[in-house]
Design an enzyme around this catalytic site. Structure first.
Site, PDB file in Angstrom:
ATOM      1  N   GLY A 226      13.572  34.706 -55.600  1.00 41.17           N
ATOM      2  CA  GLY A 226      14.120  34.785 -56.943  1.00 41.17           C
ATOM      3  C   GLY A 226      14.486  36.203 -57.321  1.00 41.17           C
TER       4      GLY A 226
ATOM      5  CB  SER B 196      16.136  31.514 -57.998  1.00 39.15           C
ATOM      6  OG  SER B 196      17.351  31.788 -58.648  1.00 39.15           O
TER       7      SER B 196
ATOM      8  CG  PHE C 232      27.222  35.256 -67.449  1.00 41.07           C
ATOM      9  CD1 PHE C 232      26.697  34.607 -68.555  1.00 41.07           C
ATOM     10  CD2 PHE C 232      26.346  35.719 -66.476  1.00 41.07           C
ATOM     11  CE1 PHE C 232      25.328  34.424 -68.692  1.00 41.07           C
ATOM     12  CE2 PHE C 232      24.981  35.541 -66.606  1.00 41.07           C
ATOM     13  CZ  PHE C 232      24.473  34.892 -67.712  1.00 41.07           C
ATOM     14  CB  ALA C 233      29.289  39.412 -63.836  1.00 44.03           C
TER      15      ALA C 233
ATOM     16  CB  SER D 236      25.797  26.332 -58.452  1.00 44.26           C
ATOM     17  OG  SER D 236      26.190  26.354 -59.814  1.00 44.26           O
ATOM     18  CG  ASN D 237      21.678  30.712 -60.785  1.00 43.41           C
ATOM     19  OD1 ASN D 237      20.535  30.591 -60.395  1.00 43.41           O
ATOM     20  ND2 ASN D 237      22.445  31.730 -60.421  1.00 43.41           N
TER      21      ASN D 237
END
Length: 381
Positions: free
Chosen positions: A337, A89, A153-154, A196-197
């Site tokens: 990140g 991130s 997704f996870a 939120s990505n």
């Protein structure tokens, strides 16, 4: 930051960060005086289970680097001070900088709505791109659902069976956004704050619409080349890391126990503009120093970037920048990140005179906050 804060607030892409893997430790190389506390904190991270650490600091005395632990659990090869690693991130600061540059050029406004640039993309289950501004994307007050929290997704990308089946998937940004749109938003735009990505995947798409070029190309043209960040890249769909680099390790589980897996190779498209970048500690220090000293943005845009909203656990979030006050009263700016097998921090004082960046090549243990506190809160002779 503490492991808890790094997982919940900043990384938001690693699976579990708690306790321990064991691996052979290699002593850090000799370094110039004044960073002994930092070096001890790096070694403590290895003792806590991180396979290896690489770190570089810059201050008025010059540049200092050190490593601890190993870069390869199989061979025992040590980490390198020049290691390239996935920064997760921290990518967001680069992307936010480009959007602010575009605002300074009059090519967009941070008060534009998402729908003005991406009509019909943010819609469904209560999401409404006509009510969300670009500024709200950058400071995480949009309420847009975080696609990495989607259960499917996870399962496909963060847990063992799914990861080894899907690690090379070429997922598109719009597919990532579509995953988020299958959920309700967290709150009405501007009503609160949640990391939120998806916000930064959308920001990357806006850069492409505004410039006609991929966001990674814009970062290269506007930041990487002018600052001569030779270790920094936006790999797109490239699955390998450039050399020199170390292996990256993960538990690929919701716990910090069990087997350790080599997760070095993966398609970073699953992170995109929210977390795909590769860099080095020296490059990250150069980037944040230049940014905070005003080399990349006019004063107006830098002021916008450093205007913060309350996040959680004492941190404040600007536009792709995190502000936090350390226990000793020193304030640092930067980002953390996390991505598979990699946990990184890059922070600097507001005047850019003191910077630190480091990487753990494991995503389940180690106290990054202790490293930062040691570097910025220890008096030097």
């Amino acid at each position: 930051m503490t492991v808890r804060v790094r997982a919940a607030l900043l990384a938001a892409t690693a699976v579990a960060l708690s306790a321990a893997v064991t691996g052979p430790a290699v002593a850090a190389p000799a370094a110039t005086g004044g960073h002994d506390a930092t070096r001890r904190a790096l070694q403590a991270a290895v003792e806590d289970g991180v396979p290896g650490v690489t770190a570089t600091a810059r201050d008025r005395r010059g540049t200092w680097s050190a490593t601890a632990g190993v870069g390869d659990l199989r061979t025992g090869e040590p980490r390198s001070e020049q290691d390239r690693y996935r920064v997760g991130s921290i990518t967001k600061t680069f992307v936010a900088t480009v959007l602010l540059q575009l605002e300074a050029e009059g090519r967009l406004s941070l008060d534009d709505t998402v729908d003005q640039w991406l009509p019909g993309v943010v819609t469904g289950h209560g999401h409404d791109g006509a009510r969300i501004t670009l500024r709200q994307l950058l400071n995480h007050t949009s309420g847009v659902y975080n696609y990495t929290q989607d259960e499917g997704f996870a399962r496909d990308y963060f847990l063992k069976d799914g990861f080894f089946e899907h690690r090379y998937d070429a997922v598109t940004p719009r597919e990532l956004v579509a995953i988020a749109m299958a959920h309700e938003p967290y709150f009405a735009p501007g009503a609160s704050w949640t990391y939120s990505n998806t916000n930064y995947v959308l920001a990357g798409l806006v850069i492409e619409e505004a410039t006609g070029r991929p966001y990674g190309e814009e970062v290269r043209r506007r930041i990487i080349e002018p600052l001569q960040l030779r270790a920094t890249s936006f790999p797109g769909t490239r699955t390998s890391l450039p050399r020199p680099s170390s292996r990256a390790y993960s538990k690929l589980a919701a716990t910090a126990t069990g087997p350790t897996y080599d997760v070095t190779r993966l398609n970073p498209a699953i992170a995109g503009a929210s977390g795909e970048a590769v860099s080095s500690s020296a490059d990250l220090n150069r980037f944040y120093t230049a940014l905070l000293r005003g080399r990349l943005l006019p004063a107006k845009q830098l002021a916008e970037m450093t205007t913060t909203v309350s996040a959680r656990d004492g941190a404040e979030y600007g536009l792709g920048l995190i502000k936090r006050e350390l226990d000793c009263g020193v304030t640092v700016w930067g980002h953390a990140g996390g991505i598979h097998g990699s946990s990184s921090e890059a922070v600097a004082t507001r005047d850019g005179r003191h910077a630190l960046a480091f990487n753990f090549n494991g995503d389940w243990s180690g106290d990054g906050e202790a490293v930062i506190e040691a570097e910025f809160c220890t008096e030097r002779p």
